[in-house]
Design a protein around this motif. Structure first.
Motif, PDB file in Angstrom:
ATOM      1  N   GLN A   1       6.102   1.002   4.226  1.00  0.00           N
ATOM      2  CA  GLN A   1       6.113  -0.319   3.978  1.00  0.00           C
ATOM      3  C   GLN A   1       6.364  -0.325   1.433  1.00  0.00           C
ATOM      4  OE1 GLN A   1       2.396  -2.055   4.352  1.00  0.00           O
ATOM      5  NE2 GLN A   1       1.724  -0.434   5.515  1.00  0.00           N
ATOM      6  N   HIS A   2       6.970  -0.550   1.884  1.00  0.00           N
ATOM      7  CA  HIS A   2       7.827  -0.615   0.587  1.00  0.00           C
ATOM      8  C   HIS A   2       6.613  -1.128  -0.804  1.00  0.00           C
ATOM      9  CE1 HIS A   2      11.504   0.894   1.284  1.00  0.00           C
ATOM     10  NE2 HIS A   2      12.118   0.215   2.076  1.00  0.00           N
ATOM     11  N   ARG A   3       6.022  -2.825  -0.382  1.00  0.00           N
ATOM     12  CA  ARG A   3       5.155  -3.131  -1.162  1.00  0.00           C
ATOM     13  C   ARG A   3       3.642  -2.080  -1.327  1.00  0.00           C
ATOM     14  NH1 ARG A   3       3.381  -7.736   3.091  1.00  0.00           N
ATOM     15  NH2 ARG A   3       2.436  -6.325   4.803  1.00  0.00           N
ATOM     16  N   GLN A   4       4.088  -1.770  -0.461  1.00  0.00           N
ATOM     17  CA  GLN A   4       2.540  -0.509  -1.570  1.00  0.00           C
ATOM     18  C   GLN A   4       2.957   0.548  -2.374  1.00  0.00           C
ATOM     19  OE1 GLN A   4       0.154  -0.398   0.121  1.00  0.00           O
ATOM     20  NE2 GLN A   4      -0.562  -1.695   2.081  1.00  0.00           N
ATOM     21  N   GLY A   5       4.340   0.395  -2.322  1.00  0.00           N
ATOM     22  CA  GLY A   5       4.798   1.559  -3.595  1.00  0.00           C
ATOM     23  C   GLY A   5       4.837   0.738  -4.726  1.00  0.00           C
ATOM     24  N   TYR A   6       5.195  -0.906  -4.467  1.00  0.00           N
ATOM     25  CA  TYR A   6       5.673  -1.598  -5.192  1.00  0.00           C
ATOM     26  C   TYR A   6       3.802  -1.699  -6.407  1.00  0.00           C
ATOM     27  CZ  TYR A   6      10.120  -2.717  -4.267  1.00  0.00           C
ATOM     28  OH  TYR A   6      11.392  -2.516  -4.017  1.00  0.00           O
ATOM     29  N   ALA A   7       3.055  -2.023  -5.622  1.00  0.00           N
ATOM     30  CA  ALA A   7       1.435  -1.976  -5.500  1.00  0.00           C
ATOM     31  C   ALA A   7       1.400  -0.678  -6.682  1.00  0.00           C
ATOM     32  CB  ALA A   7       0.652  -2.309  -4.966  1.00  0.00           C
TER      33      ALA A   7
ATOM     34  N   ALA B   1       3.099   1.486  -8.454  1.00  0.00           N
ATOM     35  CA  ALA B   1       4.156   1.344  -9.501  1.00  0.00           C
ATOM     36  C   ALA B   1       3.259   0.546 -10.522  1.00  0.00           C
ATOM     37  CB  ALA B   1       5.172   0.814  -8.721  1.00  0.00           C
ATOM     38  N   ALA B   2       2.816  -0.828 -10.580  1.00  0.00           N
ATOM     39  CA  ALA B   2       2.596  -2.141 -10.828  1.00  0.00           C
ATOM     40  C   ALA B   2       0.848  -0.987 -11.274  1.00  0.00           C
ATOM     41  CB  ALA B   2       2.663  -3.275 -10.063  1.00  0.00           C
ATOM     42  N   VAL B   3       0.742  -0.668 -10.424  1.00  0.00           N
ATOM     43  CA  VAL B   3      -0.920   0.003 -11.693  1.00  0.00           C
ATOM     44  C   VAL B   3      -0.362   1.064 -12.488  1.00  0.00           C
ATOM     45  CG1 VAL B   3      -2.795   1.259 -11.010  1.00  0.00           C
ATOM     46  CG2 VAL B   3      -2.909  -0.156  -9.256  1.00  0.00           C
ATOM     47  N   MET B   4       0.550   1.570 -12.343  1.00  0.00           N
ATOM     48  CA  MET B   4       0.895   2.647 -12.887  1.00  0.00           C
ATOM     49  C   MET B   4       1.359   1.962 -14.472  1.00  0.00           C
ATOM     50  SD  MET B   4       2.990   5.368 -11.190  1.00  0.00           S
ATOM     51  CE  MET B   4       1.978   6.721 -10.462  1.00  0.00           C
ATOM     52  N   GLY B   5       1.896   0.568 -14.642  1.00  0.00           N
ATOM     53  CA  GLY B   5       2.674   0.398 -15.330  1.00  0.00           C
ATOM     54  C   GLY B   5       1.948  -0.185 -16.153  1.00  0.00           C
ATOM     55  N   ILE B   6       0.519  -1.401 -15.721  1.00  0.00           N
ATOM     56  CA  ILE B   6       0.112  -1.497 -16.434  1.00  0.00           C
ATOM     57  C   ILE B   6      -1.068  -0.488 -17.196  1.00  0.00           C
ATOM     58  CG2 ILE B   6      -2.210  -3.076 -16.293  1.00  0.00           C
ATOM     59  CD1 ILE B   6      -1.559  -4.240 -13.744  1.00  0.00           C
ATOM     60  N   LEU B   7      -1.680   0.585 -16.543  1.00  0.00           N
ATOM     61  CA  LEU B   7      -1.910   1.038 -17.476  1.00  0.00           C
ATOM     62  C   LEU B   7      -1.085   1.658 -19.203  1.00  0.00           C
ATOM     63  CD1 LEU B   7      -4.221   2.504 -14.438  1.00  0.00           C
ATOM     64  CD2 LEU B   7      -5.157   1.267 -16.408  1.00  0.00           C
TER      65      LEU B   7
ATOM     66  N   PRO C   1      -5.766  -6.518   1.642  1.00  0.00           N
ATOM     67  CA  PRO C   1      -4.768  -6.528   1.677  1.00  0.00           C
ATOM     68  C   PRO C   1      -4.621  -5.491   0.294  1.00  0.00           C
ATOM     69  CG  PRO C   1      -5.386  -8.323   2.125  1.00  0.00           C
ATOM     70  CD  PRO C   1      -6.507  -7.652   1.568  1.00  0.00           C
ATOM     71  N   THR C   2      -3.775  -3.925   0.966  1.00  0.00           N
ATOM     72  CA  THR C   2      -3.568  -3.503  -0.179  1.00  0.00           C
ATOM     73  C   THR C   2      -2.688  -3.179  -1.356  1.00  0.00           C
ATOM     74  OG1 THR C   2      -3.119  -1.859   1.279  1.00  0.00           O
ATOM     75  CG2 THR C   2      -5.427  -1.579  -0.106  1.00  0.00           C
ATOM     76  N   HIS C   3      -1.494  -4.334  -0.962  1.00  0.00           N
ATOM     77  CA  HIS C   3      -0.138  -4.831  -1.796  1.00  0.00           C
ATOM     78  C   HIS C   3       0.068  -5.895  -3.143  1.00  0.00           C
ATOM     79  CE1 HIS C   3       0.042  -7.202   1.621  1.00  0.00           C
ATOM     80  NE2 HIS C   3       0.239  -8.238   1.104  1.00  0.00           N
TER      81      HIS C   3
ATOM     82  N   VAL D   1      -4.365  -4.416  -7.026  1.00  0.00           N
ATOM     83  CA  VAL D   1      -3.820  -3.735  -8.274  1.00  0.00           C
ATOM     84  C   VAL D   1      -4.608  -3.737  -9.186  1.00  0.00           C
ATOM     85  CG1 VAL D   1      -2.064  -4.007 -10.005  1.00  0.00           C
ATOM     86  CG2 VAL D   1      -1.216  -4.274  -7.104  1.00  0.00           C
ATOM     87  N   GLY D   2      -5.744  -5.157  -9.537  1.00  0.00           N
ATOM     88  CA  GLY D   2      -6.441  -5.067 -10.432  1.00  0.00           C
ATOM     89  C   GLY D   2      -7.746  -4.878  -9.921  1.00  0.00           C
ATOM     90  N   MET D   3      -8.516  -4.859  -8.839  1.00  0.00           N
ATOM     91  CA  MET D   3      -8.919  -3.595  -9.134  1.00  0.00           C
ATOM     92  C   MET D   3      -8.581  -2.160  -9.207  1.00  0.00           C
ATOM     93  SD  MET D   3     -10.661  -5.675  -5.223  1.00  0.00           S
ATOM     94  CE  MET D   3     -11.395  -4.114  -5.185  1.00  0.00           C
ATOM     95  N   VAL D   4      -7.729  -1.222  -8.656  1.00  0.00           N
ATOM     96  CA  VAL D   4      -8.044  -0.278  -8.527  1.00  0.00           C
ATOM     97  C   VAL D   4      -7.941  -0.142 -10.557  1.00  0.00           C
ATOM     98  CG1 VAL D   4      -5.815   1.573  -8.191  1.00  0.00           C
ATOM     99  CG2 VAL D   4      -6.149  -0.118  -6.884  1.00  0.00           C
ATOM    100  N   VAL D   5      -6.467  -0.911 -11.515  1.00  0.00           N
ATOM    101  CA  VAL D   5      -7.148  -0.710 -12.541  1.00  0.00           C
ATOM    102  C   VAL D   5      -8.579  -0.716 -13.522  1.00  0.00           C
ATOM    103  CG1 VAL D   5      -6.367  -1.772 -14.574  1.00  0.00           C
ATOM    104  CG2 VAL D   5      -4.476  -1.315 -12.604  1.00  0.00           C
ATOM    105  N   GLY D   6      -9.269  -1.871 -12.541  1.00  0.00           N
ATOM    106  CA  GLY D   6     -10.694  -1.913 -12.477  1.00  0.00           C
ATOM    107  C   GLY D   6     -11.754  -0.967 -12.799  1.00  0.00           C
TER     108      GLY D   6
END
Length: 551
Positions: A275-281, A283-289, A516-518, A523-528
């Motif tokens: 699932q590529h979108r799981q990888g993007y999610a 990566a998005a957490v990494m990028g935001i932080l 849904p984890t993508h 993404v916002g929840m993981v960051v939080g």
């Protein structure tokens, strides 16, 4: 062009470059770890060490292989330092002290590369090349291999097998790290980094009898340490030395190399779970932080409080003017967001809040993007904790990628998360309780920050330091060495145990109640969750150190 504008363009160019390599490098790493073909060189290595590349391992065997390989590496590197005065290319240096050799061996095998010594006046060329540089490769490969094993746990079902550690290790070194290291070393040499085996320049009158090495295999070791997100440098001043980091262009390249593999790991993750979108999610957490950290660190250094910083427009103390304040702050954020620990400026001279950001980056667990492999598996642990919290809120069994997160899985995830804070806070308390905080250059809040930074860096396997503290004593070398080993290998054991537990499960079909984890919500929840867990754990210590100093 203003310094602020130049700094913004510098960061944007890094983002563009990392985005460009995300897919091709991630796909290449996927083909490396998922392929079945063996090269002639790889087959020769397997025969040499007596490994059957077709045999897979359970999580327990995989973990024992990691620990056995690392234990042998510690013993070999310790012995190499103790007998270096008998070795070729020793440059006439004495053997490293027992406590210094233990600390360095633990540091490099644990992918930390903390240095309590000056490399150019302590280590001969053979120890640098055959000992330290080799560990820059293999310790980084261990992190990637463990991350791959965890992803296999998510991707596989009804099996106890997670792959073969020895196969993963050899492939990652030969097919990923070595090729990029060669290209990176050539680029640094073009930029002016030194690559030779010259001797030293006598500086007896300046240093009281030491020899200072003026050349050495700097370019190759520099790129190896950056790719492996290791902090150890050939010279004591690390990437502030013109032989290691000659120009603003090589400074950009070094930051790019620091972030290259960790930011491409989510693509590998997405390919392996299908699932590529799981990888993007992820990566998005990494990028935001990462962007938040880079922005705040730059702001604190460019608008530093105090009469002198405000008069000159930025906090210039401890900065190398070849790179200016903004690019130094970006380097500091990148090196502490990953497990690199390389430095091109003096973190101890940062503003109170700028220095705090370098500590917070490590306290996050170095997941934005983190070390090679360790960043990915650390963030996946936080994702598991996030879906567990979300499941509690809606009253259903949490699931992640089709795997239920039950009591066993959350225990492994919780133990993983608790190890590092325990080491950091207990180690800091022990230093003050035993009087070893007296080696700090400062007293008061900044003195506390120097001690806290040392244990944060060691326990998170970073390797950078608030260098206004003397740590080359028996107590400090032993305490920090133990923190490096425990902070590296205890989490790895829990990661592999979690992977084994997940791999044995049958897949759980998604339903209307599945989170849904993508999507951006997750993404916002993981960051939080990441920020809240760090705040609850470390805020009291930060309040007594950098926050008190800033106020």
């Amino acid at each position: 062009m203003s310094a602020t504008t130049a700094g913004i363009l510098f960061v944007l160019s890094l983002v563009a470059a990392l985005a460009a390599v995300y897919k091709p490098l991630g796909d290449h790493m996927y083909r490396v770890v998922a392929g079945t073909r063996q090269s002639r060189v790889e087959r020769g290595v397997y025969r040499l060490v007596g490994v059957n590349p077709a045999a897979e391992q359970s999580w327990g065997v995989y973990a024992r292989s990691v620990l056995a390989f690392s234990a042998v590496s510690v013993l070999f590197l310790y012995g190499l330092q103790r007998v270096q005065h008998h070795l070729w290319l020793s440059l006439g240096f004495d053997p490293v002290t027992p406590h210094g050799a233990f600390n360095t061996a633990a540091s490099f095998v644990a992918n930390t590369n903390w240095q309590s010594y000056s490399g150019e006046s302590t280590m001969g060329h053979l120890v640098q090349m055959a000992g330290l540089a080799v560990q820059n490769f293999v310790s980084a490969a261990v992190g990637i291999a463990v991350a791959v094993a965890l992803v296999r746990g998510f991707a596989r079902s009804r099996t106890g097998e997670l792959g073969n550690f020895w196969v993963d290790l050899v492939r990652i070194v030969l097919r990923i790290l070595l090729p990029i290291a060669v290209l990176g070393a050539l680029a640094l040499m073009v930029g002016g980094a030194v690559q030779n085996l010259s001797g030293g320049t006598d500086v007896t009158t300046l240093t009281g009898g030491a020899q200072s090495v003026t050349g050495g295999p700097v370019a190759s070791q520099e790129v190896i340490k950056l790719l492996g997100t290791n902090g150890g440098g050939f010279y004591n001043v690390n990437s502030a030395h013109p032989f290691e980091n000659p120009t603003a262009w090589t400074n950009w390249l070094q930051i790019f190399l620091i972030l290259l593999i960790p930011f491409s790991m989510p693509r590998l993750f997405g390919r392996m779970v299908g699932q590529h979108r799981q990888g993007y999610a992820i990566a998005a957490v990494m990028g935001i932080l990462a962007l938040a950290s880079v922005t705040l660190t730059n702001v604190f250094e460019l608008t530093g409080n105090g009469t002198v910083p405000q008069a000159v427009g930025a906090a210039l103390e401890g900065k190398e003017m070849r790179f200016d304040v903004s690019n130094s702050a970006t380097f500091a954020a990148a090196t502490t967001l990953t497990s690199t620990g390389a430095v091109n400026s003096f973190h101890d001279s940062y503003t109170s809040l700028g220095g705090m950001m370098t500590m917070v980056n490590m306290m996050l667990g170095e997941v934005a993007p983190g070390g090679t492999g360790s960043g990915l598996y650390g963030l996946l642990i936080l994702a598991v904790i996030t879906v567990f919290v979300a499941g509690l809120m809606v009253g259903r069994t949490p699931e992640y990628l089709g795997k239920k997160i039950g009591a066993r899985e959350i225990k492994f995830a919780s133990l993983y998360f608790l190890i590092t804070p325990t080491l950091v806070l207990a180690g800091t308390a022990a230093a003050f309780a035993t009087g070893n905080d007296s080696t700090a250059l400062n007293v008061g809040p900044h003195g506390l920050s120097e001690v806290l930074y040392a244990f944060t860096s060691a326990s998170n396997n970073n390797g950078s330091a608030f260098a206004g503290i003397t740590v080359n004593t028996t107590w400090w070398d032993t305490a920090l060495g133990l923190c490096m080993l425990l902070g590296r290998f205890l989490p790895i054991v829990f990661v592999l145990a979690l992977a084994g537990s997940l791999a044995r499960q049958a897949p759980t079909p998604a339903s209307e109640g599945t989170l849904p984890t993508h999507r951006p919500l997750f993404v916002g929840m993981v960051v939080g969750v990441t920020v809240i867990l760090v705040a609850l754990t470390f805020l009291p210590a930060l309040a007594l150190g950098p926050l008190a100093e800033g106020l």
